[in-house]
Design a protein around this motif. Structure first.
Motif, PDB file in Angstrom:
ATOM      1  N   ASP A   1      13.288 -24.758  12.133  1.00 25.18           N
ATOM      2  CA  ASP A   1      12.079 -24.894  11.324  1.00 25.18           C
ATOM      3  C   ASP A   1      12.195 -26.026  10.315  1.00 25.18           C
ATOM      4  OD1 ASP A   1      10.903 -22.865  12.685  1.00 25.18           O
ATOM      5  OD2 ASP A   1      11.418 -21.301  11.237  1.00 25.18           O
ATOM      6  N   ASN A   2      13.407 -26.291   9.855  1.00 21.52           N
ATOM      7  CA  ASN A   2      13.588 -27.391   8.915  1.00 21.52           C
ATOM      8  C   ASN A   2      13.832 -28.719   9.627  1.00 21.52           C
ATOM      9  OD1 ASN A   2      13.625 -26.517   5.923  1.00 21.52           O
ATOM     10  ND2 ASN A   2      14.621 -24.854   7.020  1.00 21.52           N
ATOM     11  N   GLU A   3      13.710 -28.701  10.952  1.00 18.22           N
ATOM     12  CA  GLU A   3      13.859 -29.904  11.779  1.00 18.22           C
ATOM     13  C   GLU A   3      15.185 -30.597  11.520  1.00 18.22           C
ATOM     14  OE1 GLU A   3      10.330 -32.150  10.945  1.00 18.22           O
ATOM     15  OE2 GLU A   3       9.036 -30.485  11.531  1.00 18.22           O
TER      16      GLU A   3
ATOM     17  N   GLN B   1       8.376 -27.298   1.141  1.00 15.67           N
ATOM     18  CA  GLN B   1       8.356 -28.283   2.213  1.00 15.67           C
ATOM     19  C   GLN B   1       9.024 -27.727   3.462  1.00 15.67           C
ATOM     20  OE1 GLN B   1      10.056 -31.981   1.082  1.00 15.67           O
ATOM     21  NE2 GLN B   1       9.806 -32.890   3.103  1.00 15.67           N
ATOM     22  N   VAL B   2       8.363 -27.846   4.591  1.00 13.03           N
ATOM     23  CA  VAL B   2       8.967 -27.405   5.853  1.00 13.03           C
ATOM     24  C   VAL B   2       9.172 -28.627   6.725  1.00 13.03           C
ATOM     25  CG1 VAL B   2       8.673 -25.979   7.887  1.00 13.03           C
ATOM     26  CG2 VAL B   2       7.836 -25.176   5.688  1.00 13.03           C
ATOM     27  N   GLY B   3      10.425 -28.865   7.118  1.00  8.94           N
ATOM     28  CA  GLY B   3      10.718 -30.009   7.967  1.00  8.94           C
ATOM     29  C   GLY B   3      10.319 -31.305   7.298  1.00  8.94           C
ATOM     30  N   SER B   4       9.696 -32.216   8.062  1.00  7.47           N
ATOM     31  CA  SER B   4       9.412 -33.531   7.515  1.00  7.47           C
ATOM     32  C   SER B   4       8.003 -33.629   6.941  1.00  7.47           C
ATOM     33  CB  SER B   4       9.605 -34.584   8.599  1.00  7.47           C
ATOM     34  OG  SER B   4       8.896 -34.182   9.753  1.00  7.47           O
ATOM     35  N   ARG B   5       7.181 -32.570   7.153  1.00  5.44           N
ATOM     36  CA  ARG B   5       5.830 -32.616   6.595  1.00  5.44           C
ATOM     37  C   ARG B   5       5.895 -32.486   5.070  1.00  5.44           C
ATOM     38  NH1 ARG B   5       4.659 -27.870  10.320  1.00  5.44           N
ATOM     39  NH2 ARG B   5       6.852 -28.276  10.674  1.00  5.44           N
TER      40      ARG B   5
ATOM     41  N   PHE C   1      18.307 -20.172  -2.014  1.00  5.92           N
ATOM     42  CA  PHE C   1      19.378 -20.588  -1.116  1.00  5.92           C
ATOM     43  C   PHE C   1      19.634 -19.649   0.056  1.00  5.92           C
ATOM     44  CE2 PHE C   1      20.376 -22.732  -5.160  1.00  5.92           C
ATOM     45  CZ  PHE C   1      20.174 -24.023  -4.691  1.00  5.92           C
ATOM     46  N   SER C   2      18.923 -18.508   0.108  1.00  9.59           N
ATOM     47  CA  SER C   2      18.979 -17.714   1.327  1.00  9.59           C
ATOM     48  C   SER C   2      17.672 -17.848   2.090  1.00  9.59           C
ATOM     49  CB  SER C   2      19.206 -16.231   1.015  1.00  9.59           C
ATOM     50  OG  SER C   2      20.464 -16.040   0.440  1.00  9.59           O
ATOM     51  N   PHE C   3      16.559 -17.829   1.336  1.00 14.88           N
ATOM     52  CA  PHE C   3      15.255 -17.896   2.000  1.00 14.88           C
ATOM     53  C   PHE C   3      14.752 -19.340   2.107  1.00 14.88           C
ATOM     54  CE2 PHE C   3      14.303 -13.574  -0.226  1.00 14.88           C
ATOM     55  CZ  PHE C   3      15.285 -12.974   0.527  1.00 14.88           C
ATOM     56  N   TRP C   4      15.319 -20.250   1.332  1.00  9.13           N
ATOM     57  CA  TRP C   4      14.915 -21.659   1.311  1.00  9.13           C
ATOM     58  C   TRP C   4      13.453 -21.826   0.952  1.00  9.13           C
ATOM     59  CZ3 TRP C   4      18.710 -24.825   0.790  1.00  9.13           C
ATOM     60  CH2 TRP C   4      19.962 -24.403   1.259  1.00  9.13           C
ATOM     61  N   ASP C   5      12.934 -20.874   0.152  1.00  7.85           N
ATOM     62  CA  ASP C   5      11.552 -20.985  -0.299  1.00  7.85           C
ATOM     63  C   ASP C   5      11.583 -21.640  -1.675  1.00  7.85           C
ATOM     64  OD1 ASP C   5       8.931 -20.750  -0.834  1.00  7.85           O
ATOM     65  OD2 ASP C   5       8.768 -18.618  -0.340  1.00  7.85           O
ATOM     66  N   LEU C   6      11.758 -22.963  -1.685  1.00  5.75           N
ATOM     67  CA  LEU C   6      12.036 -23.652  -2.940  1.00  5.75           C
ATOM     68  C   LEU C   6      10.837 -23.643  -3.885  1.00  5.75           C
ATOM     69  CD1 LEU C   6      14.204 -26.561  -1.563  1.00  5.75           C
ATOM     70  CD2 LEU C   6      14.918 -24.368  -2.473  1.00  5.75           C
TER      71      LEU C   6
ATOM     72  N   TYR D   1       8.602 -21.243  -4.252  1.00  6.00           N
ATOM     73  CA  TYR D   1       8.551 -19.931  -4.892  1.00  6.00           C
ATOM     74  C   TYR D   1       9.693 -19.777  -5.895  1.00  6.00           C
ATOM     75  CZ  TYR D   1       7.908 -14.889  -5.333  1.00  6.00           C
ATOM     76  OH  TYR D   1       7.690 -13.636  -5.825  1.00  6.00           O
TER      77      TYR D   1
END
Lengths: 429, 296
Positions: A99-101, B46-50, B259-264, B266
């Motif tokens: 998901d994080n590519e 941010q998710v991926g490169s978007r 750092f576990s959920f990577w929901d920066l 939030y």
């Protein structure tokens, strides 16, 4: 061609060679440590052996702490544009990395016939946590399953056959009742069984759900079945072991101290990873046995542990080098050596045919138990937004085990929470 | 430009130059990240490169709807309300004791201070052994005295108090040092006057000692309160926030979300709430308590 041009040509060739030697492809390799032993030394040794065999490539191994530390380091390094080229991370981190590519499908990078045979050479049970969306994203490296350990002397003292571990849930409860001992004032001096429930209770619980015939998540990691009646039943049984049958301590049982409880004779049976095998062998001062999980509708355990991932990189030479290193780490000889050194299950069947492995298995038969259990093993629970979806189940389990909520209520809530988190991923597909 | 104005300008420049290293460090590692956190909390993760889209106050709306956030806040308030007064009371009592003329005073002071020297993770591991079921120290003593075996860290009712005990034990020795210094600053003539008046010990404490150490109490109180919201090591080392979030404190939850959920996004919103709460607490303490404090 006269002598002069020949000399000039050879000089040019030498120069270009020396340039390419100076430009040896350098790749970084992140690896965690999750079991005891001199692991850094072993891994550094593997990297060195690889560098010697492949003069064009230099692998730089970097020890990155626990699994949790390692994913944090890999993700933050990647966000800073400095991702490792290859890393060992939890097999369940796959969807997070996709998901994080951050990672490249292995089958895209390695697509020759030999490569395809290599990808097919691993135990299918381990590949379940490596494949999604029609691609292979990880190569099994340090993988484990759950097994039961039992204290043969305690079995003998309780009038049980010391060579037979419980084969079914009913037997487990019956044995447990015989093995649970109390002193005059009613305090328990020896428990029948301990199934740890701190930290990541979902993993051990997944053994119970598997045995009860439930599968917790789909292959694409977009759906879970936390409130399936079979899952609720398994959770109820987990709680009943302490509340109703009185064969297991009440409340949360700590993962870290469970082996110590076993060595101290506080529990006659325990469930834990095969990765603890060497630890138990060293510290148990009594005869012990290792057996596959008991069964209900079926037997079985989830797999666990870490896979090798190749990170995205514009530099194709680095990716090719990373694949070469991954292939080197998973040759039958190395897989056997790694399994013997750590207690992890050697990841491919032909590793068990090597001389070293045959000798080890003959000397220490419990090592084979985990391998044989692979026939019945299932993928470890893994979904998109994995840690959050898993936490919903962990919280529900701890609420059930501490008596805060009934099984059905807690798991209905966990299912609702998981559905909420997974909704965007379900729409995507 | 007159020479005087030039001098004054020089002094200003000199002053700023002297403050510059501190200003740069504070700005780089405190203020800019704090402001950046507030800005980040207005964006989705941010998710991926978007690129992350702007979502306004949506992160704060999900925060209000998040039961684990409320649980963590509740736990943290309890933690502060219980550990701060107990740590202050205990440290003052210890300071009064080792300030008197008793044999083995130096040894006693050292003994009280020892927990402070230990790294938190080491201390947490020692206490982990105390709390272990069946053969842990506490349960061994308890069983010998006829009490039932308690699963201290495995029961939601006892897990949070068990962590509080570690904090109090660890902080009391540290705060004792401040009280000890404060007690030695109290002018002896005040006590002599009290003795001549034949005042009772409680009266002496209430009328002389307590008011005289009030500035220290304020300092210690703010520190203890801020520490109560900064607790994270022993949660990670001892319970992992369990059972069922019974020991999840705010900072631990922020760590988990980041750092576990990577929901920066939030996590940034949670951090903003924590920062605001701490700033408010510090300001309130300075303004409200300042008036009641006797400064010399």
């Amino acid at each position: 061609m006269n002598a002069l041009t020949r000399i000039a040509a050879s000089a040019a060739l030498a120069a270009s060679l020396s340039i390419s030697a100076a430009k040896a492809t350098e790749i970084t390799f992140y690896y965690p440590i999750a079991v005891g032993g001199p692991i850094t030394k072993i891994v550094d040794g593997y990297a060195e052996a690889f560098n010697k065999k492949n003069p064009g490539i230099t692998v730089k191994p970097v020890y990155t702490g626990s699994y949790q530390d390692s994913i944090v380091k890999a993700m933050t390094a990647a966000k800073a544009g400095n991702a490792p080229d290859v890393a060992v991370l939890l097999s369940t981190d796959m969807f997070t990395l996709i998901d994080n590519e951050l990672i490249e499908p292995i089958d895209k990078l390695a697509n020759s016939d030999a490569d395809k045979a290599w990808i097919k050479s691993f135990y299918p049970a381990f590949m379940e946590n490596s494949q999604a969306q029609g691609h292979t994203w990880g190569i099994p490296f340090q993988r484990s399953t759950i097994v039961q350990y039992w204290n043969k002397e305690a079995f003998k003292a309780a009038g049980l056959d010391p060579d037979k571990a419980p084969k079914t849930w009913d037997e487990m409860v019956a044995f447990g009742k015989k093995l649970t001992k109390k002193d005059g004032s009613g305090n328990v001096t020896q428990w029948g069984l301990e199934i740890p429930s701190s930290g990541f209770p979902y993993w051990l619980f997944q053994a119970l759900t598997t045995q009860n015939g439930a599968i917790l998540a789909n292959q694409d990691g977009t759906k879970v079945t936390y409130n399936d009646p079979k899952v609720v039943e398994a959770a109820q049984f987990f709680a009943d072991l302490s509340v109703k049958h009185d064969v297991m301590p009440k409340g949360i049982i700590d993962w870290g101290t469970t082996p110590k409880d076993f060595f101290e004779g506080r529990t006659a049976m325990m469930w834990t990873t095969t990765g603890n095998l060497t630890n138990v062998r060293k510290n148990a001062k009594f005869e012990f046995g290792v057996a596959a999980m008991p069964s209900k509708a079926r037997g079985g355990s989830p797999t666990g542990g870490g896979n090798i991932y190749i990170f995205k990189n514009a530099d194709k030479a680095k990716q090719a080098a990373a694949i070469a290193f991954a292939r080197f780490l998973t040759t039958p000889e190395l897989a056997a050596d790694w399994g013997i050194a750590t207690g992890y299950v050697a990841v491919r069947p032909d590793a068990w045919e090597t001389e070293a492995m045959k000798k080890y298995a003959a000397e220490f038969p419990p090592a084979i138990v985990a391998r044989d259990q692979l026939k019945e093993a299932v993928a470890e629970l893994s979904t998109h937004d994995n840690q959050r979806v898993t936490k919903a189940l962990n919280d529900a389990l701890q609420a059930i085990l501490t008596g805060a909520k009934p099984a059905k209520v807690a798991l209905d809530q966990a299912q609702a929470e998981a559905n909420r988190i997974l909704a965007p991923y379900q729409r995507q597909n | 430009m007159t020479a005087r104005r030039k001098d004054r300008l020089n002094i200003h420049i000199q002053g700023w130059l002297l403050a510059l290293p501190a200003v740069v460090l504070l700005a780089a590692f405190t203020y800019i990240p704090a402001v950046k956190t507030v800005i980040d909390s207005l964006f989705a993760t941010q998710v991926g490169s978007r690129p992350a889209p702007f979502v306004g106050l949506m992160q704060y709306e999900s925060l209000i709807a998040d039961p684990i956030f409320w649980r963590a806040l509740h736990n943290n308030l309890l933690y502060a309300l219980i550990t701060v007064p107990l740590a202050i009371g205990l440290s003052l009592a210890m300071a009064l004791w080792v300030n008197g003329r008793i044999g083995g005073r130096a040894g006693l002071r050292l003994a009280f201070f020892t927990p402070t020297i230990l790294p938190m993770v080491a201390a947490a591991n020692i206490w982990l052994f105390f709390y272990t079921q069946d053969y842990g120290l506490l349960n061994k003593i308890g069983i010998a005295l006829g009490f039932a075996n308690v699963n201290w860290l495995g029961d939601p009712a006892t897990a949070l108090p068990a962590l509080m005990a570690v904090t109090i034990w660890k902080e009391a020795g540290f705060f004792m040092i401040f009280y000890l210094a404060a007690l030695q600053q109290v002018p002896p003539d005040l006590y002599e006057a009290a003795r001549m008046e034949n005042t009772g010990r409680w009266q002496v404490f209430r009328r002389i000692t307590w008011p005289m150490v009030m500035p220290t109490t304020l300092f210690v109180g703010i520190n203890a309160l801020i520490n109560a919201f900064r607790v994270v090591d022993q949660v990670i080392a001892m319970t992992g926030g369990g059972p069922d979030n019974a020991t999840t404190l705010l900072l631990f939850y922020i760590y988990q979300v980041a750092f576990s959920f990577w929901d920066l996004g939030y996590a940034a919103a949670l951090s903003t709430v924590l920062l605001t709460a701490l700033a408010a607490v510090a300001l309130a303490q300075f303004f409200l308590l300042d008036r009641k404090i006797h400064y010399r």
